[in-house]
Design an enzyme around this catalytic site. Sequence first.
Site: not given
Length: 241
Positions: A51, A110
């Site tokens: 994003d 992540y």
Amino acid sequence: MMKIKIIFSYDGSAFLGSATQPHKKGVQDALSGALSHLGIFSPLLMASRTDKGVHASYAVASVECGDYFTNLEYLQKQLNKFSHPFIHIKKIEKVKDDFEVRFDVKSREYRYIFSHASYSPFMASYVHFYPKFDLGKANELLGFFVGKKDLKFFCKSGGDNKTTLREIFIARAYAYKDFSIFHFKANGFLRGQIRLSVASVLKVLEGKMSEKELKEQIEAKKQYNHFLAPPNGLYLSRICY
């Protein structure tokens, strides 16, 4: 023609997301533009989507190019001339023609970075400034996520996933200097999954949500938290094939 794999990093604060955007403000747009300067116009495919505001220390893309690019180190150097300052090419490798940059992925990792130092506007785009918290308790809460889960209450709408089932291999917290870091590794992630997970754990640490409620949300019984942690602390950190 040959197919190459591009391993790169990027500063997500400079883009509206990793995927191509209508106004050409995506990472994919910028990297495609850099490739075009070298006469490579084939579609660029990305291994993962992030994003707006999310960074990557290790991202992967693939593209077809002329087989006359025999010196891949030179290609990397030239590509960096047109990719800097917000994208950096770390390595270029030749791959088989049937290589699928997205669907051949075995796992993704992540990291979400919290800074406990004094606020700095120069770091604000790259960490989430947050007071110190109980790292042991955070680890306990993150442990609830490990395993095969239906994470339908940990995803944003608009994704193209056929299923919300995911297997989480690692979900842990650790400290480094003035930072606390949440580390996630899974066979795949849903849109917004990590930011929703981080925000949910923080809510429990803040006493705004109970452990029971967190477990029920992870078990897909009921959604208690709809809020996402800020994007600026999140980094795509590894993709394994």
